[in-house]
Design an enzyme around this catalytic site. Structure first.
Site, PDB file in Angstrom:
ATOM      1  N   HIS A 123     -10.569  90.914   4.407  1.00 25.50           N
ATOM      2  CA  HIS A 123      -9.526  90.355   5.261  1.00 25.50           C
ATOM      3  C   HIS A 123      -8.361  89.963   4.377  1.00 25.50           C
ATOM      4  O   HIS A 123      -8.553  89.438   3.273  1.00 25.50           O
ATOM      5  CB  HIS A 123     -10.048  89.126   6.007  1.00 25.50           C
ATOM      6  CG  HIS A 123     -11.019  89.483   7.077  1.00 25.50           C
ATOM      7  ND1 HIS A 123     -10.644  90.093   8.246  1.00 25.50           N
ATOM      8  CD2 HIS A 123     -12.369  89.365   7.139  1.00 25.50           C
ATOM      9  CE1 HIS A 123     -11.706  90.317   8.999  1.00 25.50           C
ATOM     10  NE2 HIS A 123     -12.775  89.895   8.344  1.00 25.50           N
ATOM     11  N   CYS A 131      -5.581  93.666   5.902  1.00 26.88           N
ATOM     12  CA  CYS A 131      -4.297  93.420   6.552  1.00 26.88           C
ATOM     13  C   CYS A 131      -3.243  93.090   5.503  1.00 26.88           C
ATOM     14  O   CYS A 131      -3.540  92.415   4.506  1.00 26.88           O
ATOM     15  CB  CYS A 131      -4.421  92.248   7.529  1.00 26.88           C
ATOM     16  SG  CYS A 131      -5.396  92.664   8.986  1.00 26.88           S
TER      17      CYS A 131
END
Ligand code: NAG
Ligand code: NAG
Length: 279
Positions: free
Chosen positions: A137, A178
């Site tokens: 992440h 991301c």
């Protein structure tokens, strides 16, 4: 340079190796899943790495040169309806098979015992090639672990440190997270390092392969596209540039996802692009 040759520690790369070393060129592969758990946003991260392991293992890289960093809490998680089996696609084959479970959880956590033992992850030298796939992440300039963060500066500093310590001839880094483009913004282009981010510095990276029975996404768009490419193309012929072009095209169209509307994402290249073109 062809990707398979890169992965196998090719002759053409070892020519560039330093003359004082008699060591034959080796390839080291580091596959790192930075997040854990059996849940939305968790499953796909380890599944990506397991599938990558299967693809790389199938290319003949010896297991002792493949380092897998994972929490390993997926295959035998009580929520897993198929204990010991992890899939990357709906109705897909088991990608957990043959995974050697090693104590890299400790390394991810910065286990002081391992640090004390001076345990080195990648024991590579100046003739060796290193490939890293890291999925996690992310947010602008950071990727997160359940405990702690890695900032863009730290990552680039670690890579520079490896370069200065003659730890590789060439290093290729694929990062899926991301805003992953933000992690390589300060990567110089003269370190024999070529990096690809799964999305640009300001956009999200998406999961895909929704599994209705498991209620999770099984994969990441980037890993899906990359590993599909590896499995369906002749890697002895394909350059990393061609692979990048293929992924870029594929990720620029929304996937078909019944649960939500996924957006396109745009992988970006950083560092020494001559590596991608084969020199
Ligand atoms: C997966 O298998 C089920 C049961 O055989 C089938 O109904 C479904 O269409 C399959 N889905 C995919 C994406 O292959
Ligand atoms: C990053 O991607 C977004 C769309 O997802 C786009 O609007 C933006 O212009 C892109 N940034 C760069 C630097 O290409």
């Amino acid at each position: 340079m062809k990707i398979l040759l890169l992965l196998l520690g090719s002759l053409c790369l070892s020519v560039n190796g330093l003359p004082f070393s008699d060591e034959p060129s080796k390839t080291w592969v580091v596959l790192c899943a930075g997040w854990k758990g059996y849940h939305l946003g968790g499953y796909s991260i380890q599944a990506n790495v397991y599938h990558a392991y299967q693809v790389i293992h199938a290319q003949g890289i010896p297991d002792e040169n493949i380092i897998v960093m994972h929490y390993d809490d997926l295959a035998y998680n009580e929520l897993n309806p198929t204990p010991g089996i992890v899939v990357h696609k709906v109705n897909g084959t088991d990608v957990y098979k043959g995974m050697k479970s090693r104590n890299f959880l400790g390394v991810l956590k910065g286990d002081p015992e391992l640090v004390k033992k001076g345990k080195r992850l990648v024991n590579s030298g100046p003739n060796d090639n290193v490939f890293v796939y890291f999925v996690d992440h992310g947010s602008p300039n950071v990727v997160s672990f359940p405990v702690g963060y890695i900032y863009g500066e730290d990552l680039v500093f670690a890579l520079k440190d490896m370069q200065q310590n003659n730890r590789f001839s060439k290093l290729v880094f694929y990062l899926e997270a991301c805003e992953s483009g933000s992690m390589f913004r300060i990567l110089p282009n003269d370190l024999n390092i070529y990096a690809v981010s799964s999305s640009n510095a300001t956009e999200l990276s998406w999961e895909c392969n929704w599994d209705e029975s498991r209620k999770v996404y099984l994969g990441g768009y980037f890993a899906n596209s990359w590993l599909d490419d590896c499995e369906h193309r002749d890697l002895q012929q394909e350059s990393l540039q061609e692979q990048f072009d293929h992924m870029k095209k594929q990720l620029d169209i929304p996937g078909s996802d019944p649960k939500r509307e996924p957006y396109p994402q745009h992988p970006v290249q950083y560092g020494d692009l001559s590596i991608s073109k084969g020199s």
